[in-house]
Enzyme design. Structure first.
Site, mmCIF file in Angstrom:
data_model
loop_
_atom_site.group_PDB
_atom_site.id
_atom_site.type_symbol
_atom_site.label_atom_id
_atom_site.label_comp_id
_atom_site.label_asym_id
_atom_site.label_seq_id
_atom_site.Cartn_x
_atom_site.Cartn_y
_atom_site.Cartn_z
ATOM 1 N N ARG A 1 -9.854 27.093 -52.722
ATOM 2 C CA ARG A 1 -8.558 27.196 -52.067
ATOM 3 C C ARG A 1 -8.784 27.397 -50.568
ATOM 4 N NH1 ARG A 1 -8.512 30.557 -56.622
ATOM 5 N NH2 ARG A 1 -7.051 29.936 -58.271
ATOM 6 N N LYS B 1 -7.560 34.528 -56.132
ATOM 7 C CA LYS B 1 -6.354 35.288 -56.445
ATOM 8 C C LYS B 1 -6.709 36.542 -57.233
ATOM 9 C CE LYS B 1 -3.219 31.322 -56.519
ATOM 10 N NZ LYS B 1 -2.259 30.526 -57.333
ATOM 11 N N HIS C 1 -4.994 21.706 -50.502
ATOM 12 C CA HIS C 1 -5.070 21.830 -51.955
ATOM 13 C C HIS C 1 -5.380 20.487 -52.614
ATOM 14 C CE1 HIS C 1 -4.589 25.221 -54.636
ATOM 15 N NE2 HIS C 1 -4.059 24.427 -55.547
ATOM 16 N N ARG D 1 -8.977 20.164 -53.274
ATOM 17 C CA ARG D 1 -9.307 20.917 -54.504
ATOM 18 C C ARG D 1 -8.968 20.072 -55.736
ATOM 19 N NH1 ARG D 1 -9.666 26.269 -56.534
ATOM 20 N NH2 ARG D 1 -8.190 26.816 -58.182
ATOM 21 N N HIS E 1 -9.766 29.354 -62.251
ATOM 22 C CA HIS E 1 -8.564 29.509 -63.066
ATOM 23 C C HIS E 1 -8.787 30.598 -64.112
ATOM 24 C CE1 HIS E 1 -7.242 25.084 -62.196
ATOM 25 N NE2 HIS E 1 -6.887 25.912 -61.241
ATOM 26 N N TYR F 1 -5.175 18.516 -65.002
ATOM 27 C CA TYR F 1 -5.993 17.392 -64.541
ATOM 28 C C TYR F 1 -6.263 16.418 -65.681
ATOM 29 C CZ TYR F 1 -6.615 20.597 -60.670
ATOM 30 O OH TYR F 1 -6.381 21.452 -59.619
#
Length: 340
Positions: A164, A189, A264, A267, A290, A299
Site C-alpha cells: 500500500r 492496517k 493502489h 498493488r 490481507h 483477483y
C-alpha cells in the site's frame, strides 16, 4: 445523555480519540486521522445545516436522525460517493460503539444509530496494468538524473512488494535486510507487520539508490524515500510521482495505461500477475497483508471474468446459426402427440 450539558459531547469525543481508538482498538494513526476527518465534517454539518455551533453541540443532538441527515448531506451537498459515505458511517458507528459502553443507560439510542444501513454500491472496477504496461511505466524515469533513479527505485519497490502507498512511505532503513534472501518489513492496517521478499533486480536498484543518496548514513530510523527537502516522502508525494510517469507512459502507449491510475492499481497489478502465474491465493494473501483469503479472491473473480471474455472472443460457434425452435418443428410435434 445529559440534558442541556454542552460538555458531554466534547468530553466523550476526546476520550474516543485519545483512549478508545489508539489504546482499546489499537488503530493506526492513519485510520484515526480518517476518523478525525469524519467528525470535522460532522461539525461543519451541524454548523451550516443545523445552525448549531460546535461549542453548543451535546450528545442529545447526535442521534440516528441527524446521522442519516449527515450522510445525505455528504452525498448531495458534497457529492461524496457511496463508498466515501460508508467510510464515514463506519467512523460514526465506532463512536456509538464506544458510547454504549461509556454510557450503558443510553445503549438503546446507540443501537438505533448502529443499525443504520450502509449505502448500496456497485463493485468497483479492478484497475491494473498488464506486465507490458508495468514495463512501459518503469521505463519512464530518466535514470540519467539523480531523482529519476530515486523514482525508479520507488516504482520498482511498489510493484515488487505490492505494498500500500502508506506502507511504502513508512519504510525506514532498518526495515530492509540485504543479507540473502533480501526482505523488507512492511507495517499495514492495524499496525500488522509482514516480511516480503525483494527480487534481485529491485535489490540492485535499491542498493544503488541508498548509496547515492547516503540514506543509510543518516541512521537506521531514516525514512527510505525522501523528498527534495530531506523529509519523509508523503503518500501524496508518491501519488504525484506515479501520476507524472503514468501520464508520460500513456502518451507512448495509451492502450496499455488506463486513465486515473492510483498507487493502489500497482498493488492490484502485482496481485493479478501473481495469480496469472498460478501462484497460490494463500501466498498472495500473505504478500498483500490481507487478513482473509476472501479479500484476495477478488483477483480470482476478476481473472475468471477476463478468461471468460477471452474464451467468448475465441469461440468458433459464436456466429453459427441458432438451433431451431422445437415448437416450429411440425414433425417433432406430431411425434410427441403420438406418444400419448
Amino acid at each position: 445523555m445529559k440534558k442541556n450539558n454542552t460538555a458531554d459531547f466534547s468530553y466523550h469525543l476526546t476520550k474516543f480519540f485519545t483512549e478508545y481508538l489508539p489504546v482499546q482498538r489499537n488503530l493506526s494513526p492513519n485510520t484515526i486521522a480518517s476518523y478525525r476527518d469524519t467528525f470535522r465534517l460532522l461539525l461543519i454539518f451541524y454548523d451550516t445545516e443545523k445552525n448549531i455551533k460546535p461549542n453548543l453541540l451535546n450528545l442529545d443532538m447526535v442521534d440516528r436522525k441527524n446521522m442519516e441527515d449527515f450522510l445525505l448531506w455528504l452525498k448531495e451537498k458534497r457529492n461524496c460517493g457511496s463508498s466515501t459515505c460508508n467510510q464515514r458511517l463506519g467512523a460514526l458507528k465506532s463512536f456509538f460503539s464506544y458510547l454504549q459502553f461509556a454510557l450503558p443507560d443510553k445503549a438503546l439510542e446507540c443501537q438505533k444509530a448502529l443499525a443504520i444501513k450502509p449505502m448500496k454500491q456497485s463493485e468497483p472496477e479492478l484497475k491494473y496494468l498488464t506486465i507490458e504496461g508495468i514495463k512501459v511505466l518503469l521505463e519512464q524515469p530518466d535514470i540519467s538524473t539523480k531523482y529519476g533513479r530515486r523514482d525508479l527505485a520507488l516504482l520498482s519497490l511498489m510493484y515488487d512488494t505490492g505494498a500500500r502507498v502508506q506502507e511504502i512511505a513508512d519504510i525506514r532503513v532498518s526495515h530492509i535486510r540485504f543479507s540473502a534472501p533480501t526482505t523488507i518489513r512492511l507495517t499495514g492496517k492495524g499496525s500488522k507487520t509482514r516480511v516480503v521478499p525483494i527480487l534481485s533486480r529491485t535489490e540492485d536498484i535499491l542498493k544503488q539508490y541508498i548509496k547515492e543518496f547516503r540514506i543509510a548514513e543518516q541512521g537506521n530510523e531514516t525514512y527510505l524515500f525522501q523528498n527534495r527537502g530531506g523529509q519523509q516522502l508523503s503518500r501524496y508525494g508518491i501519488g504525484y510521482i506515479l501520476t507524472k510517469y503514468t501520464d508520460m507512459a500513456r502518451e507512448i502507449h495509451p492502450d496499455l495505461i488506463p486513465e486515473k491510475l492510483s498507487p493502489h492499481c500497482i498493488r492490484h497489478s502485482k496481485a493479478m500477475h501473481l495469480l496469472q502465474a498460478n501462484v497460490n491465493l494463500v501466498y498472495i494473501r500473505d504478500l498483500l497483508g490481507h487478513t482473509s483469503v476472501t479479500t484476495t479472491e477478488i483477483y480470482a473473480r476478476a481473472d475468471t471474468a477476463l478468461k471468460r471474455e477471452a474464451l467468448e472472443k475465441a469461440n468458433p460457434l459464436k456466429d453459427s446459426p441458432s438451433m431451431p425452435q422445437w415448437k416450429d418443428d411440425e414433425g417433432l410435434m406430431d411425434w410427441l402427440r403420438n406418444l400419448i
